[in-house]
Write a protein that holds these residues in place. Structure first.
Motif, PDB file in Angstrom:
ATOM      1  N   LYS A  91       0.892  -1.163   0.000  1.00  0.00           N
ATOM      2  CA  LYS A  91       0.000   0.000   0.000  1.00  0.00           C
ATOM      3  C   LYS A  91       0.926   1.207   0.000  1.00  0.00           C
ATOM      4  O   LYS A  91       1.658   1.442   0.964  1.00  0.00           O
ATOM      5  CB  LYS A  91      -0.868  -0.042   1.263  1.00  0.00           C
ATOM      6  N   ALA A  92       0.884   1.954  -1.106  1.00  0.00           N
ATOM      7  CA  ALA A  92       1.847   3.044  -1.274  1.00  0.00           C
ATOM      8  C   ALA A  92       1.507   4.246  -0.414  1.00  0.00           C
ATOM      9  O   ALA A  92       0.352   4.668  -0.358  1.00  0.00           O
ATOM     10  CB  ALA A  92       1.899   3.460  -2.744  1.00  0.00           C
ATOM     11  N   SER A  93       2.500   4.772   0.276  1.00  0.00           N
ATOM     12  CA  SER A  93       2.289   6.056   0.958  1.00  0.00           C
ATOM     13  C   SER A  93       2.851   7.189   0.095  1.00  0.00           C
ATOM     14  O   SER A  93       2.434   8.334   0.217  1.00  0.00           O
ATOM     15  CB  SER A  93       2.940   6.035   2.337  1.00  0.00           C
ATOM     16  N   SER A  94       3.793   6.879  -0.755  1.00  0.00           N
ATOM     17  CA  SER A  94       4.248   7.870  -1.739  1.00  0.00           C
ATOM     18  C   SER A  94       4.856   7.160  -2.925  1.00  0.00           C
ATOM     19  O   SER A  94       5.330   6.031  -2.815  1.00  0.00           O
ATOM     20  CB  SER A  94       5.257   8.836  -1.109  1.00  0.00           C
ATOM     21  N   ILE A  95       4.840   7.815  -4.057  1.00  0.00           N
ATOM     22  CA  ILE A  95       5.432   7.233  -5.259  1.00  0.00           C
ATOM     23  C   ILE A  95       6.127   8.321  -6.059  1.00  0.00           C
ATOM     24  O   ILE A  95       5.650   9.460  -6.137  1.00  0.00           O
ATOM     25  CB  ILE A  95       4.362   6.525  -6.130  1.00  0.00           C
ATOM     26  N   GLN A  96       7.284   7.959  -6.595  1.00  0.00           N
ATOM     27  CA  GLN A  96       8.013   8.890  -7.437  1.00  0.00           C
ATOM     28  C   GLN A  96       8.326   8.197  -8.758  1.00  0.00           C
ATOM     29  O   GLN A  96       8.762   7.057  -8.765  1.00  0.00           O
ATOM     30  CB  GLN A  96       9.329   9.291  -6.739  1.00  0.00           C
ATOM     31  N   VAL A  97       8.075   8.887  -9.856  1.00  0.00           N
ATOM     32  CA  VAL A  97       8.459   8.347 -11.163  1.00  0.00           C
ATOM     33  C   VAL A  97       9.814   8.935 -11.540  1.00  0.00           C
ATOM     34  O   VAL A  97       9.964  10.147 -11.641  1.00  0.00           O
ATOM     35  CB  VAL A  97       7.407   8.696 -12.242  1.00  0.00           C
ATOM     36  N   TYR A  98      10.791   8.079 -11.706  1.00  0.00           N
ATOM     37  CA  TYR A  98      12.121   8.563 -12.114  1.00  0.00           C
ATOM     38  C   TYR A  98      12.182   8.830 -13.603  1.00  0.00           C
ATOM     39  O   TYR A  98      12.641   9.857 -14.055  1.00  0.00           O
ATOM     40  CB  TYR A  98      13.188   7.522 -11.773  1.00  0.00           C
ATOM     41  N   GLY A  99      11.748   7.826 -14.352  1.00  0.00           N
ATOM     42  CA  GLY A  99      11.863   7.959 -15.800  1.00  0.00           C
ATOM     43  C   GLY A  99      10.633   7.390 -16.461  1.00  0.00           C
ATOM     44  O   GLY A  99      10.183   6.302 -16.126  1.00  0.00           O
ATOM     45  N   GLU A 100      10.096   8.130 -17.420  1.00  0.00           N
ATOM     46  CA  GLU A 100       8.898   7.653 -18.093  1.00  0.00           C
ATOM     47  C   GLU A 100       9.265   6.687 -19.204  1.00  0.00           C
ATOM     48  O   GLU A 100      10.438   6.408 -19.454  1.00  0.00           O
ATOM     49  CB  GLU A 100       8.132   8.856 -18.655  1.00  0.00           C
ATOM     50  N   SER A 101       8.234   6.209 -19.879  1.00  0.00           N
ATOM     51  CA  SER A 101       8.434   5.268 -20.955  1.00  0.00           C
ATOM     52  C   SER A 101       7.243   5.425 -21.890  1.00  0.00           C
ATOM     53  O   SER A 101       6.148   4.976 -21.595  1.00  0.00           O
ATOM     54  CB  SER A 101       8.494   3.853 -20.355  1.00  0.00           C
ATOM     55  N   ASP A 102       7.506   6.078 -22.981  1.00  0.00           N
ATOM     56  CA  ASP A 102       6.430   6.457 -23.897  1.00  0.00           C
ATOM     57  C   ASP A 102       5.759   5.217 -24.488  1.00  0.00           C
ATOM     58  O   ASP A 102       6.400   4.454 -25.225  1.00  0.00           O
ATOM     59  CB  ASP A 102       7.020   7.329 -25.013  1.00  0.00           C
ATOM     60  N   PRO A 103       4.480   4.996 -24.178  1.00  0.00           N
ATOM     61  CA  PRO A 103       3.811   3.791 -24.671  1.00  0.00           C
ATOM     62  C   PRO A 103       3.726   3.756 -26.192  1.00  0.00           C
ATOM     63  O   PRO A 103       3.540   2.686 -26.774  1.00  0.00           O
ATOM     64  CB  PRO A 103       2.422   3.850 -24.026  1.00  0.00           C
ATOM     65  N   GLU A 104       3.869   4.900 -26.840  1.00  0.00           N
ATOM     66  CA  GLU A 104       3.815   4.920 -28.309  1.00  0.00           C
ATOM     67  C   GLU A 104       5.081   4.309 -28.925  1.00  0.00           C
ATOM     68  O   GLU A 104       5.045   3.783 -30.022  1.00  0.00           O
ATOM     69  CB  GLU A 104       3.687   6.365 -28.815  1.00  0.00           C
ATOM     70  N   THR A 105       6.193   4.425 -28.221  1.00  0.00           N
ATOM     71  CA  THR A 105       7.451   3.995 -28.844  1.00  0.00           C
ATOM     72  C   THR A 105       8.158   2.870 -28.080  1.00  0.00           C
ATOM     73  O   THR A 105       9.019   2.199 -28.638  1.00  0.00           O
ATOM     74  CB  THR A 105       8.447   5.176 -28.953  1.00  0.00           C
ATOM     75  N   TYR A 106       7.841   2.661 -26.809  1.00  0.00           N
ATOM     76  CA  TYR A 106       8.542   1.622 -26.039  1.00  0.00           C
ATOM     77  C   TYR A 106       8.254   0.259 -26.659  1.00  0.00           C
ATOM     78  O   TYR A 106       7.100  -0.157 -26.746  1.00  0.00           O
ATOM     79  CB  TYR A 106       8.090   1.652 -24.574  1.00  0.00           C
ATOM     80  N   PRO A 107       9.293  -0.455 -27.070  1.00  0.00           N
ATOM     81  CA  PRO A 107       9.057  -1.692 -27.843  1.00  0.00           C
ATOM     82  C   PRO A 107       8.513  -2.843 -27.019  1.00  0.00           C
ATOM     83  O   PRO A 107       7.974  -3.789 -27.588  1.00  0.00           O
ATOM     84  CB  PRO A 107      10.451  -2.044 -28.388  1.00  0.00           C
ATOM     85  N   LEU A 108       8.666  -2.790 -25.694  1.00  0.00           N
ATOM     86  CA  LEU A 108       8.250  -3.935 -24.884  1.00  0.00           C
ATOM     87  C   LEU A 108       6.863  -3.721 -24.286  1.00  0.00           C
ATOM     88  O   LEU A 108       6.729  -3.372 -23.120  1.00  0.00           O
ATOM     89  CB  LEU A 108       9.249  -4.165 -23.751  1.00  0.00           C
ATOM     90  N   GLN A 109       5.860  -3.922 -25.083  1.00  0.00           N
ATOM     91  CA  GLN A 109       4.516  -3.811 -24.545  1.00  0.00           C
ATOM     92  C   GLN A 109       4.080  -5.163 -23.991  1.00  0.00           C
ATOM     93  O   GLN A 109       4.801  -6.150 -24.080  1.00  0.00           O
ATOM     94  CB  GLN A 109       3.576  -3.271 -25.617  1.00  0.00           C
ATOM     95  N   LYS A 110       2.864  -5.191 -23.410  1.00  0.00           N
ATOM     96  CA  LYS A 110       2.473  -6.366 -22.645  1.00  0.00           C
ATOM     97  C   LYS A 110       2.375  -7.638 -23.490  1.00  0.00           C
ATOM     98  O   LYS A 110       2.477  -8.734 -22.966  1.00  0.00           O
ATOM     99  CB  LYS A 110       1.137  -6.091 -21.928  1.00  0.00           C
ATOM    100  N   LYS A 111       2.196  -7.494 -24.772  1.00  0.00           N
ATOM    101  CA  LYS A 111       2.022  -8.682 -25.611  1.00  0.00           C
ATOM    102  C   LYS A 111       3.306  -9.527 -25.662  1.00  0.00           C
ATOM    103  O   LYS A 111       4.361  -9.104 -25.246  1.00  0.00           O
ATOM    104  CB  LYS A 111       1.607  -8.270 -27.023  1.00  0.00           C
ATOM    105  N   ARG A 112       3.162 -10.718 -26.198  1.00  0.00           N
ATOM    106  CA  ARG A 112       4.285 -11.624 -26.318  1.00  0.00           C
ATOM    107  C   ARG A 112       5.141 -11.230 -27.523  1.00  0.00           C
ATOM    108  O   ARG A 112       4.624 -10.917 -28.583  1.00  0.00           O
ATOM    109  CB  ARG A 112       3.753 -13.035 -26.521  1.00  0.00           C
ATOM    110  N   HIS A 113       6.460 -11.254 -27.351  1.00  0.00           N
ATOM    111  CA  HIS A 113       7.350 -10.926 -28.454  1.00  0.00           C
ATOM    112  C   HIS A 113       8.150 -12.159 -28.841  1.00  0.00           C
ATOM    113  O   HIS A 113       8.501 -12.969 -27.983  1.00  0.00           O
ATOM    114  CB  HIS A 113       8.312  -9.808 -28.040  1.00  0.00           C
ATOM    115  N   SER A 114       8.483 -12.282 -30.106  1.00  0.00           N
ATOM    116  CA  SER A 114       9.297 -13.422 -30.536  1.00  0.00           C
ATOM    117  C   SER A 114      10.743 -13.192 -30.095  1.00  0.00           C
ATOM    118  O   SER A 114      11.206 -12.057 -29.960  1.00  0.00           O
ATOM    119  CB  SER A 114       9.240 -13.571 -32.051  1.00  0.00           C
ATOM    120  N   PHE A 115      11.471 -14.291 -29.884  1.00  0.00           N
ATOM    121  CA  PHE A 115      12.876 -14.155 -29.507  1.00  0.00           C
ATOM    122  C   PHE A 115      13.670 -13.475 -30.621  1.00  0.00           C
ATOM    123  O   PHE A 115      14.625 -12.758 -30.360  1.00  0.00           O
ATOM    124  CB  PHE A 115      13.473 -15.521 -29.160  1.00  0.00           C
ATOM    125  N   GLU A 116      13.264 -13.709 -31.869  1.00  0.00           N
ATOM    126  CA  GLU A 116      13.933 -13.048 -33.003  1.00  0.00           C
ATOM    127  C   GLU A 116      13.800 -11.534 -32.864  1.00  0.00           C
ATOM    128  O   GLU A 116      14.773 -10.797 -32.977  1.00  0.00           O
ATOM    129  CB  GLU A 116      13.311 -13.468 -34.343  1.00  0.00           C
TER     130      GLU A 116
END
Lengths: 463, 463
Positions: A91-116
């Protein structure tokens, strides 16, 4: 309140503990009055669930920035988790975001990726479940190797990476040079003038530390190498790397019998250590990558290795009720299909095949009394095939001299290796284990490029 | 009766124990009715004394063959030693000579040999007292390093040896190629056609694994490298090798403060471990090589490291009552004479100097608020000088982009390194330790070529 790794919090954390979590967001699930995020810090496959209450002062602002891949620090309290799959959550009493990650460009989205695909983002792929688990298991294997040898008083020796000796003959060599390749100096005879190169002669990347390990075994009795080795072979397969790590123990006052004992104890030790220290990762591999990895590991740990000679192996293969692609006769090098038949179908456990024909083995292996075979050994395992190759070394000067003469190796090129037989020579033996092969077999990963952080293969040296 | 190493027999052996000793003869002393030989097996500096009674069946035959360097197996019983310098000795019941050693040609006779000479027989020199002790201490240092990090849950990552990236800028690079140097393919523009080389582009031997270690820290939080690195610098000094091993921890969610804490704990741990596990070897170094090595080690273990900024250091140096060869002013890189003055004379203990001018440090170091200095640190030790260099890394994308642009590094060459700042960037820090420098400092050995089994230096890649 000290910083703790997520793995330890999940294992030992108690309700009401105040904790700090630092890691990267894997998923976010927004509800009406609160938001769940799963945070991972690489210490384990498992994430820790963090509950952000809408009453947090920076809730709205932070929410937008909490995308997959963002880095966060959460302060909070542990509470029992009402949800499935976890004992506790934060249960968070505080949270700090150090670095964002743009969902438009970040290649590792929740879906499964091939090893290739993941290989094209080698700088990010260790953040995935599978590659994360691979690297933890790889680290555990490496740690087990050092522990095994150090407990037995072996000295870790760093054999040279750059070498001027090319008589190992284990395949194609990379050249190491400080020449500007657009201006190679030439001799009067118009050949390359290596005398002007950095080392004053032609230099290569090592293919094995064995010869130098033998030097050290003649001083310290028991030594091992654990370092990178290289092959400039143009092999684009799932089992070849141009750069890989190798483990090579070498023991003085040791024969092929002692070599086999060490190899068996060694493999059992590593598999046991990894099962104990990386149980969660190993279960993941067994479930998702290869349903037989736990069985294979237990097979290695719990069975006494069978031991047969090459000649016996050939007889067994000749009697087999099947067509092999490569026909079997005494003198051939055993192929993968033969090795797997012996280990998987016939013996159903690891076995060590010894005393191979001299003609198919390296010059330094000890010639047996029969004058036809050498004191070599290969360790074969079910599902794995050859995992270790070793031998007792030829310690008799005259026999070794005859052998290298036949092969056209010049004495002046390995005078120092011959000296080991001139001064206080002793029976000695050792073996080699390809480290990435081990990790591949341990994890069941299909492609060797996925068990080393930054694979080097033909046309590929990225990152 | 199991085989035992000589070190353990000397420590734990009791009169009447039956034992087997396997090793190499160091000296032989013939008396009328018996002969003493000293046998060493590399497990310790100390030899075990073996008494051969003239009544042994093969006494006469064996005696001729028992020269310095010969390999033997002795079966016998432990007896209290009447002689000086040893608690027990072996009364041989049988002895076998495995390999002789011709006293006319064996280069390692009882006399003292210069280290220069020993380098020419790199395949035999580890059989001497000094080199034997060096390699044992080297092994202990390496073991301590792995233990330190594994106890703290750091992952050992194998960063690549072959790299296509040359932007570290840490000096001259070796080229790795599979080209035949006598037939370098050319492009239409008559430049080297690297597209035809093994990796499809120009490739080098790595000078540091740091950039790749940062990749891994962004997945596992705490990682370390421990592997070979290379410099093609034509430096024929006692402190430079073309091939050497480096240790590089990297920590996510860590600033310069945490980096300093780790470096201090790390050095203390290694020195303590070596003093505990190699006390006999360390006493030898203190007696024969450098009378201050134990004092230096204890100084590191027992003192809290002083911490000052570069700016403070410059002020202290300006106030010093002495002429430095290199004049001191803010902005200069500290020279060895400055570092030693601070550590040896002023503070008389290890110190960490932080926040160096940006102009003299690498592009990846974090720019401080003052816009002039970077969050770098050097650990300086008495008698040693700089032993560790590290920094907090620049985690802010825009600041890093500006920095590399100024230095002419192309973004396309380190796009993946910049990506770490695009996706989930965090404050992170790490340092580098030259492993051979550490062993040199630990042992007091004057020349770095004598603390690595097979040194690679300009015009020298023997063995």
């Amino acid at each position: 309140m000290t910083k703790q790794r997520i793995r330890d919090i999940l294992r030992h954390g108690q309700p009401d503990d105040t904790i700090t979590v630092q890691g990267w967001v894997r998923t976010k699930r927004e509800l009406k009055e609160f938001t769940f995020i799963e945070v991972n810090d690489g210490s384990s496959m498992a994430n820790i669930q963090v509950v952000l209450d809408a009453t947090l002062p920076n809730y709205e602002e932070v929410l937008k920035r909490l995308n997959t891949g963002a880095s966060v620090e959460v302060l909070g309290t542990l509470v029992p988790s009402p949800g499935k799959g976890q004992r506790i959550e934060v249960k968070a009493s505080s949270i700090q975001v150090y670095g964002e990650s743009d969902p438009e460009t970040y290649p590792l989205q929740k879906k499964r990726h091939s090893f290739e695909f993941l290989r094209t983002i080698g700088h990010l792929r260790s953040r995935t479940n599978t590659l994360g688990a691979v690297m933890r298991v790889r680290n555990a294997c490496a740690t087990a190797i050092h522990r095994f040898f150090q407990e037995r008083d072996f000295i870790w020796v760093h054999t040279p990476i750059i070498t001027a000796s090319d008589c190992e003959g284990a395949g194609e060599l990379f050249t190491v040079t400080s020449f500007d390749l657009s201006k190679i100096p030439q001799t009067q005879e118009k050949t390359v003038d290596y005398s002007q190169d950095f080392f004053g002669k032609r230099a290569y990347l090592t293919v094995s530390g064995q010869l130098e390990a033998e030097v050290m075994a003649m001083a310290f009795q028991n030594v091992y190498t654990f370092g990178p080795t290289f092959r400039a072979e143009n092999s684009n397969t799932s089992r070849h790397l141009a750069e890989f790590w190798m483990v090579e123990p070498e023991m003085a006052f040791c024969d092929l019998e002692g070599d086999q004992e060490l190899a068996e104890a060694f493999l059992k030790y590593i598999f046991k250590f990894v099962l104990e220290t990386c149980s969660e990762d190993m279960e993941f591999f067994n479930e998702r990558i290869d349903k037989s990895v736990l069985e294979t590991a237990n097979n290695i740990i719990n069975n006494e290795f069978e031991r047969i000679t090459y000649t016996e192996a050939v007889k067994l293969l000749e009697k087999a009720d099947r067509q092999f692609e490569y026909p079997v006769e005494w003198g051939i090098d055993l192929q993968s299909e033969h090795e797997r038949y012996l280990a998987e179908e016939l013996f159903k456990k690891p076995l060590i095949v010894t005393n191979y024909p001299a003609g198919i083995k390296a010059f330094y292996m000890r010639l047996n009394e029969d004058d036809k075979t050498v004191a070599a050994m290969d360790v074969l395992a079910p599902k794995i095939g050859e995992i270790i190759g070793g031998s007792q070394r030829e310690e008799r000067l005259e026999v070794l001299q005859q052998r290298i003469q036949k092969l056209g190796i010049l004495e002046e090129d390995i005078w120092w290796y011959l000296d080991l037989r001139r001064y206080g020579t002793v029976p000695h033996a050792g073996f080699g284990l390809g480290f990435e092969r081990l990790v591949q077999f341990m994890t069941g990963m299909g492609n060797i490029r996925d068990v080393i952080p930054f694979p080097r293969t033909p046309l590929s040296a990225d990152f």
